[in-house]
Design an enzyme around this catalytic site. Structure first.
Site, PDB file in Angstrom:
ATOM      1  N   HIS A 163       0.877  -1.177   0.000  1.00  0.00           N
ATOM      2  CA  HIS A 163       0.000   0.000   0.000  1.00  0.00           C
ATOM      3  C   HIS A 163       0.908   1.218   0.000  1.00  0.00           C
ATOM      4  CE1 HIS A 163      -3.581   2.439   0.760  1.00  0.00           C
ATOM      5  NE2 HIS A 163      -2.748   3.190   1.477  1.00  0.00           N
ATOM      6  N   CYS A 164       0.819   2.041  -1.055  1.00  0.00           N
ATOM      7  CA  CYS A 164       1.722   3.180  -1.213  1.00  0.00           C
ATOM      8  C   CYS A 164       1.062   4.454  -0.671  1.00  0.00           C
ATOM      9  CB  CYS A 164       2.073   3.355  -2.684  1.00  0.00           C
ATOM     10  SG  CYS A 164       3.154   4.766  -2.979  1.00  0.00           S
ATOM     11  N   LYS A 165       1.683   5.034   0.369  1.00  0.00           N
ATOM     12  CA  LYS A 165       1.122   6.267   0.942  1.00  0.00           C
ATOM     13  C   LYS A 165       1.324   7.454   0.007  1.00  0.00           C
ATOM     14  CE  LYS A 165       1.876   4.707   5.637  1.00  0.00           C
ATOM     15  NZ  LYS A 165       2.824   4.700   6.754  1.00  0.00           N
TER      16      LYS A 165
END
Ligand SMILES: [Zn+2]
Ligand SMILES: [Zn+2]
Length: 311
Positions: A163-165
């Protein structure tokens, strides 16, 4: 008996097919669990702070690159770097927008079009795994072996990597290559900008006239007045102003370059191993729990996932 019967009736009323707004009944026990809407992609509200910072840095670097430093380069390098940097910025823009717009959800989640219905939140204290025997108890779908239910997006993601912030969405099988192109172009862009600024920094002291070849410098006396936003809207500034912005931008570019290069090296390592970021994290967790339990590690891996990437 009557209470059990009522409970069963309630469970049927709140079966997984009939998702209501929070709170609702748990999937396996007669308990209230909170729920929230799944995120569709990186545009879904709320925006993440990292995402906004990333956009601001992109805009700032575009302004200083094309507005201040590339026009100072002597010809033909100003034209060459302008074209090269233009291609890199456009490529990054397209890949970045595609990576955060494409919904990486499992086909079953997208087919159900259930984004308007809240999905229960995973509660680790009540359930050890969301997905058991290839069935997600929160999305209520059958899933493939490479699927993970992302807690931040609250949905199942096919080919889950992480999950890429910075994108504010998951990177999965459907948008992995967009993510990778965005990362590669960002790395090349900040590397090229750092080289350009270093060159200007050094030449400013050694041979400032080679940076003052634009025709707008014809009427300017001395070497201490500089022009920015050439050629369309020239604005005068001092040597100190030019160098202070150059130094700040160089520090920002080097910081970005170190982060991006680390992340790229890590993804090349993953290609070499044929695994995803999530596989890597699972292996490390398994290794660490084996060490804590006094067992010999069953997985050999020394490369650490970048801290800003770990989920
Ligand atoms: Zn799920
Ligand atoms: Zn996610």
């Amino acid at each position: 008996m009557l209470a059990d019967g009522l409970s069963l009736a309630k469970m049927n009323c709140f079966s997984r097919k009939l998702r209501r707004t929070a709170p609702e009944l748990g999937s396996s026990k007669n308990e209230l669990v909170p729920s929230k809407l799944p995120r569709i992609n990186g545009w879904s509200w709320p925006l993440h702070g990292f995402q906004v910072v990333g956009w601001l840095v992109y805009i700032y670097l575009a302004i200083v690159s094309f507005g201040i430093y590339i026009p100072l380069l002597p010809p033909p390098w100003n034209h060459v770097v302008h074209a090269l940097m233009g291609i890199i910025f456009i490529l990054h823009f397209i890949a970045h927008i595609a990576a955060l717009t494409i919904d990486p959800a499992e086909a079953g989640v997208r087919a159900k079009q259930s984004y308007s219905s809240p999905v229960p939140l995973f509660d680790r204290s009540k359930q050890s795994h969301v997905i058991q025997d290839l069935h997600c108890y929160l999305c209520n779908i059958r899933v493939g072996p490479k699927v993970k239910h992302c807690a931040a997006c609250n949905k199942c993601v096919d080919g889950f990597d992480h999950h890429c912030k910075w994108l504010n969405t998951c990177v999965g099988g459907r948008n992995y290559w967009c993510f990778f192109v965005a990362l590669t172009s960002a790395t090349l862009g900040v590397l090229l900008l750092a080289i350009v600024i270093l060159f200007i920094f050094i030449q400013h002291y050694l041979d400032p006239n080679c940076l003052r070849t634009a025709p707008q410098y014809a009427g300017i006396q001395g070497n201490t007045t500089w022009l920015v936003f050439l050629p369309l809207a020239p604005v005068k500034t001092s040597s100190a102003g030019l160098l202070i912005v150059a130094f700040g931008t160089l520090m920002l570019s080097i910081t970005c370059l170190m982060m991006f290069a680390h992340l790229m090296a890590f993804h090349f390592y993953l290609f070499y191993k044929g695994i995803s970021t999530y596989d890597h994290i699972k292996m490390r967790r398994s290794k660490e729990s084996n060490i804590e339990a006094g067992k010999p590690p069953d997985v050999k891996t020394n490369n650490k996932a970048p801290k800003f990437l770990q989920t």
